[in-house]
Design an enzyme around this catalytic site. Structure first.
Site, PDB file in Angstrom:
ATOM      1  N   SER A   5       0.847  -1.201   0.000  1.00  0.00           N
ATOM      2  CA  SER A   5       0.000   0.000   0.000  1.00  0.00           C
ATOM      3  C   SER A   5       0.881   1.250   0.000  1.00  0.00           C
ATOM      4  O   SER A   5       0.627   2.208  -0.740  1.00  0.00           O
ATOM      5  CB  SER A   5      -0.893   0.029   1.246  1.00  0.00           C
ATOM      6  OG  SER A   5      -1.700  -1.118   1.329  1.00  0.00           O
ATOM      7  N   ALA A   7      -4.565  -1.151  -2.357  1.00  0.00           N
ATOM      8  CA  ALA A   7      -3.909  -0.425  -1.268  1.00  0.00           C
ATOM      9  C   ALA A   7      -4.942  -0.157  -0.173  1.00  0.00           C
ATOM     10  O   ALA A   7      -6.047   0.311  -0.445  1.00  0.00           O
ATOM     11  CB  ALA A   7      -3.348   0.895  -1.795  1.00  0.00           C
ATOM     12  N   LYS A   8      -4.571  -0.480   1.040  1.00  0.00           N
ATOM     13  CA  LYS A   8      -5.469  -0.231   2.177  1.00  0.00           C
ATOM     14  C   LYS A   8      -5.156   1.173   2.689  1.00  0.00           C
ATOM     15  O   LYS A   8      -4.382   1.345   3.636  1.00  0.00           O
ATOM     16  CB  LYS A   8      -5.248  -1.304   3.245  1.00  0.00           C
ATOM     17  CG  LYS A   8      -6.306  -1.343   4.323  1.00  0.00           C
ATOM     18  CD  LYS A   8      -6.129  -2.585   5.193  1.00  0.00           C
ATOM     19  CE  LYS A   8      -6.883  -2.521   6.491  1.00  0.00           C
ATOM     20  NZ  LYS A   8      -8.331  -2.451   6.363  1.00  0.00           N
ATOM     21  N   ALA A   9      -5.731   2.158   1.994  1.00  0.00           N
ATOM     22  CA  ALA A   9      -5.421   3.554   2.297  1.00  0.00           C
ATOM     23  C   ALA A   9      -6.530   4.166   3.136  1.00  0.00           C
ATOM     24  O   ALA A   9      -7.714   3.845   2.952  1.00  0.00           O
ATOM     25  CB  ALA A   9      -5.270   4.335   0.991  1.00  0.00           C
ATOM     26  N   TYR A  23     -11.466   4.754   3.171  1.00  0.00           N
ATOM     27  CA  TYR A  23     -12.437   4.545   4.242  1.00  0.00           C
ATOM     28  C   TYR A  23     -13.412   5.704   4.403  1.00  0.00           C
ATOM     29  O   TYR A  23     -14.336   5.625   5.218  1.00  0.00           O
ATOM     30  CB  TYR A  23     -11.704   4.157   5.536  1.00  0.00           C
ATOM     31  CG  TYR A  23     -11.185   2.733   5.367  1.00  0.00           C
ATOM     32  CD1 TYR A  23     -11.952   1.654   5.744  1.00  0.00           C
ATOM     33  CD2 TYR A  23      -9.984   2.496   4.712  1.00  0.00           C
ATOM     34  CE1 TYR A  23     -11.527   0.351   5.515  1.00  0.00           C
ATOM     35  CE2 TYR A  23      -9.548   1.205   4.470  1.00  0.00           C
ATOM     36  CZ  TYR A  23     -10.327   0.143   4.869  1.00  0.00           C
ATOM     37  OH  TYR A  23      -9.919  -1.140   4.616  1.00  0.00           O
TER      38      TYR A  23
END
Ligand code: PMP
Length: 333
Positions: A70, A168-170, A174
């Site tokens: 990420s 990507a866990k950005a 969220y």
């Protein structure tokens, strides 16, 4: 070092910050931090579980690899290696004496107080790397694992990957998740399922999704703007070992209503059955047999009661010096 109690929630008293361990209360940032204004953070959610050999972190290497992936997508160069971050995570859990916990590593763009830069351009800002941990109960409620949850299809579309890459866990992703979650809660549901920009099923606000039909598992492909979930991968591997057929393919909204069984997967949600979608009962309106079978095995694996598929090294035992030395060195997936 004992755990800190904040409103009955156990919290690891130390936080790892840029290579050093600091006290929970010292882990503060300036309000002009880039990440607060522009969403420039990437993070992970990892769980550590109680086992007979002490606490073990589940698929630590894979989570930290995803964190670094990420960071790479967003050109956040961190000086720490996967192995260093894995060891720090182990130390937070071990040093805090946590029996079970949720770990939150985060890399973000901070603020250089000597040479502040407040614009969108991320490059002038320093890269900060932290890991915190706390004891987080069942994400969708204690009962949910057994009785299932009521969900809705969200009116919000999952952000397409050519806008915000789903791999990507950005933090910024969220904001989309929050719209989905708030709409669900205000509508009286536990969770929302988003469709992708083509109207096909994508994922929950913080979970991947599986359909069970005629004994077969179906889950949206990685192209459906989903996070490549590590629980999703674990379930796929467990199902393969059980000889259950798996299809990674597009799913129409109406197929959710007609499924025999439906469940979410995620580090926080683990394997949570879904009993209704848009107030339409799914299957028998309770946890289905395949969901239960997968749950039972998953829970045995995370608690070290049975080996992972192909004996893969999914558990990092925090008190085991051998494991500690090798934390982060397995190949991952
Ligand atoms: N999708 C989203 C949007 C998530 O936030 C999560 C939780 N990390 C998942 C799926 C599940 O991923 P994992 O199984 O790796 O926790």
């Amino acid at each position: 070092m004992s755990t800190k109690d904040v409103n009955t929630m156990k919290i690891a008293p130390k936080i790892w910050r840029n290579g050093e361990f600091i006290n929970w209360d010292e882990a503060r940032v300036h309000v002009m931090t880039h990440a607060i204004h522009y969403g420039s953070s990437v993070f992970e959610g990892i769980r550590a579980y109680h086992t007979e050999r002490g606490t073990a972190v589940f698929r630590l290497t894979e989570h930290i690899q995803r964190l670094l992936n990420s960071a790479k997508v967003y050109r956040m160069d961190t000086t720490y290696t996967r192995e260093e971050i894995c060891l720090a995570a182990v130390e937070i859990v071990r040093g805090g004496g946590m029996d079970e916990c949720y770990l939150r590593p985060i890399i973000f763009r901070g603020l250089n107080e000597e040479k502040p830069a407040f614009g969108v351009n991320p490059f002038p800002n320093p890269i900060e790397c932290y890991i915190a941990a706390w004891d987080w109960g069942k994400y969708l409620g204690e009962e949910a694992l057994e009785t299932g949850v009521d969900v809705c299809v969200s009116s919000w579309t999952r952000t397409p990957s050519n806008s915000l890459p789903a791999v990507a866990k950005a933090g910024a992703n969220y904001m989309n998740s929050q719209l989905i979650k708030m709409e669900a809660i205000l509508g009286g549901f536990s969770e929302g399922i988003a469709l992708d920009d083509r109207g096909m099923v994508s994922e929950g606000s913080g979970e991947n999704l599986f359909v069970v039909n005629n004994g077969k598992l179906i889950t949206p492909p990685l192209g459906a703007s989903i996070l490549p979930g590590i629980t999703r991968d674990s379930v796929i591997q467990i199902a393969k070992e059980l000889g259950i057929e798996i299809q990674e393919t597009t799913i129409q909204r109406a197929a959710l209503y007609l499924a025999d069984e439906l469940f979410f997967t995620g580090t926080a949600a683990e394997i949570t059955p879904i009993r209704s979608v848009d107030r339409i009962t799914v299957g028998a309106g309770k946890r289905g047999e395949i969901t239960k079978q997968l749950q039972d095995i998953y829970f045995d694996v995370i608690h070290g009661k049975r080996p992972a598929p192909n004996d893969a090294p999914w558990l990092t035992y925090v008190n085991d010096t051998e494991e500690k030395k090798t934390a982060g060195s397995s190949s991952g997936s």
